[in-house]
Design an enzyme around this catalytic site. Structure first.
Site, PDB file in Angstrom:
ATOM      1  CE  LYS A  19      54.054  43.447  45.190  1.00  0.00           C
ATOM      2  NZ  LYS A  19      53.252  44.646  45.527  1.00  0.00           N
TER       3      LYS A  19
ATOM      4  CB  SER B  62      33.420  35.214   6.938  1.00  0.00           C
ATOM      5  OG  SER B  62      33.483  35.524   5.572  1.00  0.00           O
TER       6      SER B  62
ATOM      7  CG  MET C 170      53.287  44.682  62.110  1.00  0.00           C
ATOM      8  SD  MET C 170      51.515  44.457  62.374  1.00  0.00           S
ATOM      9  CE  MET C 170      51.403  44.531  64.152  1.00  0.00           C
TER      10      MET C 170
END
Length: 631
Positions: free
Chosen positions: A32, A536, A163
């Protein structure tokens, strides 16, 4: 790389319609950064001095290939990225050609940086997806494509890179393109432009390549210059109010950026989530008044009469106002290091409005590689879930597919203030419109008066074995002897009935406290003094409990006993089981207890008898809560 400033970008085209925002994405090492660097080079956006620096940096990195220009060095700006050879942060680049302006977000490929990639995709109109021709579609390629589709991107350019490393074979390229088109179609992506490239040497990037005569299409730069943006603009007038402008007593204006439609002087509008109506008197800007404004413009509206308008409200066309609701179904991409816990409260920011929200249920999470829907009780970092969300009050909204501004939101952790999720609203839940408050003549004050007391909630918190229930029991006996009406809510007892279905995971503890707090709230409304004994362990849930009551109704009592003392007492044998591994998620051992920062009453149990501690609580309640004169 020399970045082009916004002025030169603005001068490169005749109007903002020539601006294309796109994102580069794909798996690690697909190329990229190299492709983007080459694109900048071919577009003539790399000055000579930067090119010389690039040549020097390339020789240092690739000493064995002295003439190679490593174009990834133009875009991998962070030192960590250069050292690792990967993209970590989202890098925004600005460039232009004679035909179009571009803003590109170069996004990371690693899975752990998916949240960064989502940030870049949120404002993009097109995704440039790279695939290594040797590897084909990888899980991260599918992940990124799914997130792009989720964030509304409907057009993709698929660049099959490297490629040269597969001998420029057309069959390999066609197989990848065919597989990707099928993926895109399944995700609702309307258009895919595909082409073969070699980013390193520029084949089919800024010029058409002679190495692949079987490809007759446009090169990448030509494709980007010619694609039509496909983001549908919302047609109905919407303007979230950013701030109320009062420079002097004679002027009151409401500033914001239009996120849909247009508004003209004289138009009748409605202020939401309420239904106050008025007409637009002026449209004020820094360059003078306008007769009309359109989506994307930042303006200040003045109205023909004074009405209550605040930051977070939405000004809309009276003929087609935005929907208003407080419960939604939405996709949530979790970005927090700690997991999303259903029923924990977060701040939700939508448009310019910030409200308290909780995810009431996770309908399913999505395997972003296969798009399979999986059962889930929590969302971990970079996971996507389809959730129901409840807000503490109604907001004006649109479905994300219709309006990104009023349909997109972020979740913010209430303690760290970190952004922990982004989300996309789908629709309002039907029950949000069907459930209403029923008014009754008798209220809390009347019920308390009939009992000759003021209702309160005493919330005892502390480790298991700290002595919460022992002290609370003594307090209740004392209050009962004084003639007060009380009720005890004990955590263990409630797990035999109301909370029988809950375990002891973090998610279950959040829901346990929520249920207990809601019951305590009802009992206070009934005029009772309620004593709650639950571990809690999390501050956020104790804050949730406190927020259900008025300021003087809730008294947090921290029963402070060391872990060593609790283990030594171990009245239920639980610590021994937890240490041996027979019990999982035990508070203080393998599950955290967050010590109260500012309890109303801090009971230090070491060396003090339970009776003395109970008297401290009774004295605090009678004196501080003003019960003495009523008892």
């Amino acid at each position: 790389m020399a970045r082009t400033d916004t002025t030169s970008v603005a001068l490169a085209a005749d109007d903002t319609n020539d601006l294309l925002r796109f994102i580069t994405c794909g798996s690690v090492d697909d190329g990229k950064s190299t492709l983007l660097g080459r694109l900048l080079f071919d577009a003539g956006m790399v000055p000579d001095d930067q090119l010389a620096a690039l040549a020097r940096d390339s020789r240092r990195r690739h000493a064995d290939v002295p003439d190679l220009l490593d174009f990834s060095l133009l875009t991998d700006g962070l030192d960590a990225e250069r050292q690792q050879g990967i993209t970590i942060d989202v890098a925004y680049r600005y460039f232009h050609t004679a035909h179009r302006n571009f803003i590109v977000a170069d996004c990371p490929g690693h899975e752990q940086y998916t949240r960064n990639m989502a940030t870049g995709a949120s404002n993009a109109e097109l995704a440039l997806v790279l695939v290594d021709a040797r590897k084909g579609l990888l899980p991260q390629t599918r992940r990124h494509t799914y997130i792009c589709a989720l964030l509304g991107i409907r057009q993709v350019v698929l660049a099959v890179n490297k490629m040269d490393l597969v001998g420029f074979r057309e069959d390999i390229y066609q197989a990848i393109a065919t597989e990707y088109r099928a993926l895109a179609k399944s995700l609702g992506i309307a258009t895919v432009h595909e082409l073969p490239v070699v980013a390193l040497t520029g084949e089919n990037v800024g010029r058409r390549s002679a190495c692949m005569p079987w490809y007759q299409g446009a090169c990448l730069l030509e494709t980007l210059e010619s694609v039509e943006t496909m983001m549908a603009e919302p047609t109905d007038f919407r303007m979230p109010v950013q701030w109320v402008s009062r420079p002097d007593p004679s002027f009151r204006g409401y500033a914001g950026t239009l996120c849909g439609g247009r508004v003209m002087v004289g138009d009748e509008i409605v202020v939401q989530p309420g239904m106050q109506r008025a007409r637009v008197e002026r449209i004020v800007t820094a360059d003078g008044d306008l007769e009309q404004a359109v989506a994307g413009q930042a303006v200040t509206l003045t109205l023909d009469r004074e009405i209550d308008v605040s930051r977070g409200d939405v000004i809309a066309d009276v003929a087609c106002p935005a929907p208003v609701a407080d419960q939604f179904a939405a996709h949530v991409l979790w970005m927090g290091e700690e997991a999303l816990l259903p029923n924990r409260r977060y701040w939700l920011k939508i448009g310019t409005c910030t409200v308290t929200a909780r995810v009431t249920s996770i309908k399913h999470k999505v395997d972003v590689n296969t798009q399979a829907e999986l059962a889930a009780r929590r969302l971990d970092l970079n996971e996507v879930g389809y959730c129901n969300i409840d807000l503490d009050h109604a907001v004006a909204f649109e479905a994300y597919a219709t309006n990104h501004t009023l349909g997109g939101f972020i979740l913010i952790d209430r303690q760290s203030h970190a952004t922990v999720a982004c989300g996309m609203l789908d629709f309002a839940l039907r029950r949000a419109a069907n459930v209403h408050w029923q008014h009754f003549d008798l209220d809390k004050a009347a019920r308390s008066l009939s009992k000759g007391q003021r209702s309160r909630c005493l919330w005892f918190t502390g480790l298991s074995g700290a002595g919460k229930s022992t002290i609370a029991n003594l307090v209740e006996r004392r209050l009962h002897a004084l003639g007060y009406h009380t009720y005890m809510l004990d955590g263990d007892n409630l797990r035999h009935g109301l909370n029988k279905d809950l375990g002891f995971t973090s998610e279950a503890r959040v829901e346990n406290v929520r249920r207990v707090a809601e019951v305590a709230h009802l009992m206070v409304d009934a005029g009772l003094i309620v004593l709650v004994c639950v571990i809690s362990p999390f501050r956020d849930e104790r804050r949730f409990a406190r927020d259900l009551f008025t300021e003087d109704e809730f008294i947090e009592v921290f029963v402070d006993t060391s872990l060593e003392d609790c283990e030594r007492r171990d009245p239920k044998g639980l610590y021994r089981k937890a240490r041996s591994g027979a019990i999982r998620n035990f508070t203080g051992i393998d599950s955290p207890y967050e010590i109260p920062e500012r309890p109303d009453l801090h009971l230090l149990t070491h060396g003090t008898r339970a009776e003395q501690l109970a008297e401290q609580v009774v004295d605090h309640l009678l004196a501080g809560a003003g019960l003495q004169q009523d008892g």
